[in-house]
Design a protein around this motif. Structure first.
Motif, PDB file in Angstrom:
ATOM      1  N   VAL A  15       0.647  -1.002  -0.379  1.00  0.00           N
ATOM      2  CA  VAL A  15       0.208   0.171  -0.214  1.00  0.00           C
ATOM      3  C   VAL A  15       0.575   1.354   0.320  1.00  0.00           C
ATOM      4  CG1 VAL A  15      -2.116   1.240   0.861  1.00  0.00           C
ATOM      5  CG2 VAL A  15      -1.875  -1.313   1.365  1.00  0.00           C
ATOM      6  N   ARG A  16       0.648   2.273  -0.929  1.00  0.00           N
ATOM      7  CA  ARG A  16       1.550   3.484  -0.958  1.00  0.00           C
ATOM      8  C   ARG A  16       0.260   4.315  -0.160  1.00  0.00           C
ATOM      9  NH1 ARG A  16       2.501   6.158  -6.554  1.00  0.00           N
ATOM     10  NH2 ARG A  16       4.512   7.848  -5.722  1.00  0.00           N
ATOM     11  N   VAL A  17       0.974   4.414   0.454  1.00  0.00           N
ATOM     12  CA  VAL A  17       0.428   5.483   1.805  1.00  0.00           C
ATOM     13  C   VAL A  17       0.728   7.196   1.664  1.00  0.00           C
ATOM     14  CG1 VAL A  17      -0.447   3.925   3.557  1.00  0.00           C
ATOM     15  CG2 VAL A  17       1.530   5.437   3.573  1.00  0.00           C
ATOM     16  N   ILE A  18       1.642   7.230   1.186  1.00  0.00           N
ATOM     17  CA  ILE A  18       2.261   8.873   0.547  1.00  0.00           C
ATOM     18  C   ILE A  18       2.796   8.741  -0.557  1.00  0.00           C
ATOM     19  CG2 ILE A  18       3.803  10.573   1.216  1.00  0.00           C
ATOM     20  CD1 ILE A  18       1.580  10.094   3.608  1.00  0.00           C
ATOM     21  N   LYS A  19       2.143   9.627  -1.350  1.00  0.00           N
ATOM     22  CA  LYS A  19       2.377   9.613  -3.329  1.00  0.00           C
ATOM     23  C   LYS A  19       3.041  10.583  -2.913  1.00  0.00           C
ATOM     24  CE  LYS A  19      -1.530   7.099  -3.095  1.00  0.00           C
ATOM     25  NZ  LYS A  19      -2.728   7.686  -2.968  1.00  0.00           N
ATOM     26  N   ASP A  20       4.270  10.658  -3.721  1.00  0.00           N
ATOM     27  CA  ASP A  20       5.451  12.311  -3.905  1.00  0.00           C
ATOM     28  C   ASP A  20       5.055  13.420  -3.858  1.00  0.00           C
ATOM     29  OD1 ASP A  20       6.362  11.135  -6.696  1.00  0.00           O
ATOM     30  OD2 ASP A  20       5.127  11.247  -8.092  1.00  0.00           O
ATOM     31  N   LEU A  21       5.149  13.542  -2.131  1.00  0.00           N
ATOM     32  CA  LEU A  21       4.615  14.741  -1.513  1.00  0.00           C
ATOM     33  C   LEU A  21       5.747  15.035  -1.320  1.00  0.00           C
ATOM     34  CD1 LEU A  21       2.165  15.591   0.062  1.00  0.00           C
ATOM     35  CD2 LEU A  21       3.771  14.525   2.441  1.00  0.00           C
ATOM     36  N   PHE A  33      -1.290  20.753   8.773  1.00  0.00           N
ATOM     37  CA  PHE A  33      -1.495  19.711   7.770  1.00  0.00           C
ATOM     38  C   PHE A  33      -2.769  19.669   7.766  1.00  0.00           C
ATOM     39  CE2 PHE A  33       1.565  15.824   7.422  1.00  0.00           C
ATOM     40  CZ  PHE A  33       1.252  16.523   6.018  1.00  0.00           C
ATOM     41  N   LEU A  34      -3.371  19.888   7.025  1.00  0.00           N
ATOM     42  CA  LEU A  34      -4.881  19.710   7.216  1.00  0.00           C
ATOM     43  C   LEU A  34      -5.140  18.041   5.855  1.00  0.00           C
ATOM     44  CD1 LEU A  34      -8.036  20.843   8.381  1.00  0.00           C
ATOM     45  CD2 LEU A  34      -7.365  21.945   6.021  1.00  0.00           C
ATOM     46  N   GLY A  35      -5.991  17.385   6.763  1.00  0.00           N
ATOM     47  CA  GLY A  35      -6.217  16.309   6.221  1.00  0.00           C
ATOM     48  C   GLY A  35      -7.805  15.671   7.279  1.00  0.00           C
ATOM     49  N   ALA A  36      -8.149  14.201   6.555  1.00  0.00           N
ATOM     50  CA  ALA A  36      -9.001  13.967   6.913  1.00  0.00           C
ATOM     51  C   ALA A  36      -8.306  12.448   7.824  1.00  0.00           C
ATOM     52  CB  ALA A  36      -9.765  13.028   6.269  1.00  0.00           C
ATOM     53  N   ASN A  37      -8.838  11.577   8.175  1.00  0.00           N
ATOM     54  CA  ASN A  37      -8.933  10.157   8.502  1.00  0.00           C
ATOM     55  C   ASN A  37      -7.654   9.425   8.114  1.00  0.00           C
ATOM     56  OD1 ASN A  37      -8.973  10.420  11.672  1.00  0.00           O
ATOM     57  ND2 ASN A  37     -11.029   9.977  11.456  1.00  0.00           N
ATOM     58  N   GLY A  38      -6.818   9.114   7.897  1.00  0.00           N
ATOM     59  CA  GLY A  38      -5.458   7.929   7.583  1.00  0.00           C
ATOM     60  C   GLY A  38      -4.792   8.882   5.919  1.00  0.00           C
ATOM     61  N   ALA A  39      -5.804   9.520   5.771  1.00  0.00           N
ATOM     62  CA  ALA A  39      -4.675  11.099   4.633  1.00  0.00           C
ATOM     63  C   ALA A  39      -3.096  10.547   4.254  1.00  0.00           C
ATOM     64  CB  ALA A  39      -4.458  12.282   4.669  1.00  0.00           C
ATOM     65  N   LEU A 201      -0.990  23.109   4.373  1.00  0.00           N
ATOM     66  CA  LEU A 201      -1.101  22.366   2.757  1.00  0.00           C
ATOM     67  C   LEU A 201      -2.557  20.978   3.222  1.00  0.00           C
ATOM     68  CD1 LEU A 201       0.230  20.227   0.837  1.00  0.00           C
ATOM     69  CD2 LEU A 201       1.774  19.219   3.140  1.00  0.00           C
ATOM     70  N   ILE A 202      -2.975  20.404   2.709  1.00  0.00           N
ATOM     71  CA  ILE A 202      -4.410  19.631   2.343  1.00  0.00           C
ATOM     72  C   ILE A 202      -4.070  18.805   1.782  1.00  0.00           C
ATOM     73  CG2 ILE A 202      -6.707  19.140   2.236  1.00  0.00           C
ATOM     74  CD1 ILE A 202      -7.254  22.567   1.895  1.00  0.00           C
ATOM     75  N   ILE A 203      -3.973  16.978   2.609  1.00  0.00           N
ATOM     76  CA  ILE A 203      -3.109  16.453   1.293  1.00  0.00           C
ATOM     77  C   ILE A 203      -4.564  15.481   2.054  1.00  0.00           C
ATOM     78  CG2 ILE A 203      -2.894  15.499   4.544  1.00  0.00           C
ATOM     79  CD1 ILE A 203      -0.777  13.886   3.622  1.00  0.00           C
ATOM     80  N   ASN A 204      -4.558  14.741   0.986  1.00  0.00           N
ATOM     81  CA  ASN A 204      -5.404  13.526   0.442  1.00  0.00           C
ATOM     82  C   ASN A 204      -5.115  12.084  -0.124  1.00  0.00           C
ATOM     83  OD1 ASN A 204      -8.253  12.342   0.747  1.00  0.00           O
ATOM     84  ND2 ASN A 204      -8.258  12.856  -1.702  1.00  0.00           N
ATOM     85  N   LYS A 205      -5.392  11.183   0.765  1.00  0.00           N
ATOM     86  CA  LYS A 205      -5.291   9.972   0.353  1.00  0.00           C
ATOM     87  C   LYS A 205      -3.139   9.906   0.009  1.00  0.00           C
ATOM     88  CE  LYS A 205      -9.107   8.061  -1.306  1.00  0.00           C
ATOM     89  NZ  LYS A 205      -9.844   9.171  -2.698  1.00  0.00           N
ATOM     90  N   GLY A 206      -2.586  10.218   1.057  1.00  0.00           N
ATOM     91  CA  GLY A 206      -1.419  10.193   0.747  1.00  0.00           C
ATOM     92  C   GLY A 206      -0.763  11.806  -0.032  1.00  0.00           C
ATOM     93  N   GLN A 207      -1.269  12.417  -1.061  1.00  0.00           N
ATOM     94  CA  GLN A 207      -1.005  13.595  -2.570  1.00  0.00           C
ATOM     95  C   GLN A 207      -1.219  14.388  -1.691  1.00  0.00           C
ATOM     96  OE1 GLN A 207      -3.211  11.589  -4.890  1.00  0.00           O
ATOM     97  NE2 GLN A 207      -1.235  11.814  -6.473  1.00  0.00           N
ATOM     98  N   SER A 208      -0.427  15.747  -1.691  1.00  0.00           N
ATOM     99  CA  SER A 208      -0.984  17.164  -1.909  1.00  0.00           C
ATOM    100  C   SER A 208      -2.429  17.169  -2.861  1.00  0.00           C
ATOM    101  CB  SER A 208       0.568  18.087  -1.917  1.00  0.00           C
ATOM    102  OG  SER A 208       0.108  18.989  -1.943  1.00  0.00           O
TER     103      SER A 208
END
Ligand code: ATP
Length: 231
Positions: A15-21, A33-39, A201-208
């Motif tokens: 599982v790729r959890v952080i993508k080119d951030l 650093f803003l994002g939903a659960n599991g972001a 920074l708003i992050i969603n599913k490991g991406q900015s």
């Protein structure tokens, strides 16, 4: 100068959890650093702190790879909190400050000032587990800042706090800001970012999703900014 996160990636198993951030945090700023659960906020913070390593990409603080930055330059308030519940409040704080290289005298002076500021003198001889949630969180904050770190990484520091304690903690953040500290904190709530931060920074599913000056981000995305983080 400040913190530069450059194209980091992290997978756990398949599982790729952080993508080119990538992210840029100016020295001395308060960064949301803003994002939903599991972001991926906690995972990113742990990579910034060099607790875990990115699979690729680079993270530097003032041009130096984060794994070279002396450990006591960081202050970390973990999401799962990190206090010893059965230890006496002031003993615990002195112990942690000493571990981080502060002299006993300096640690006591700093601790006493914060006890006054937070009005928690009556709690200093109690076990951590006997304190209210709000007071425990103040002690957790002190455990993070007492050794005078340059960078504070706070994982959802406001979660579970009532409005009065949240505003005390917010004041403490502003005090650290006045002292020139760099503060990164994660949250689910846009309002906290609007109140305190210049940049987000708003992050969603490991991406900015979006990153930049808070007012500018709001101007560009308006109400949709809330949807952006929750998608
Ligand atoms: P929360 O607000 O819930 O704390 P978060 O934005 O901090 O969320 P992370 O804790 O970084 O998110 O988790 C991102 C993703 O990585 C989640 O899907 C999580 O299950 C997964 N994850 C995190 N750590 C590990 C690990 N050690 N092993 C496997 N998966 C992990």
């Amino acid at each position: 100068m400040g913190l530069l996160v450059d194209q980091i990636n992290k997978s756990f198993g398949e599982v790729r959890v952080i993508k080119d951030l990538s992210m840029e945090v100016r020295e001395g700023s308060i960064f949301g650093f803003l994002g939903a659960n599991g972001a991926g906020k906690t995972t990113t913070m742990r990579m910034i702190l060099d607790i875990i390593r990115p699979d690729s990409g680079k993270i530097t603080w003032n041009g130096q790879n984060v794994n070279k930055v002396p450990r006591n330059r960081w202050g970390y308030l973990p999401e799962e909190r990190g206090l010893y519940p059965k230890m006496i409040v002031e003993e615990q704080l002195l112990f942690l400050a000493r571990l981080n290289g502060l002299s006993k005298q300096a640690a006591k002076k700093e601790m006493n000032e914060w006890f006054e500021r937070f009005q928690i003198n009556a709690n200093r001889k109690k076990k951590v587990s006997d304190l209210s949630k709000g007071n425990q969180q103040k002690i957790q904050f002190l455990a993070t800042v007492l050794h005078d770190p340059d960078i504070l990484i706070m994982d959802e520091p406001f979660s579970g706090l009532d409005p009065v304690n949240a505003s005390v903690l917010k004041e403490a953040f502003l005090e650290m800001h006045r002292r020139g500290k760099t503060i990164i904190f994660s949250t689910h709530q846009l309002e906290q970012v609007e109140e305190m931060c210049e940049d987000v920074l708003i992050i969603n599913k490991g991406q900015s999703v979006v990153q930049g000056n808070v007012r500018e981000v709001k101007r560009q995305h308006g109400r949709n900014v809330l949807r952006l983080k929750l998608d």
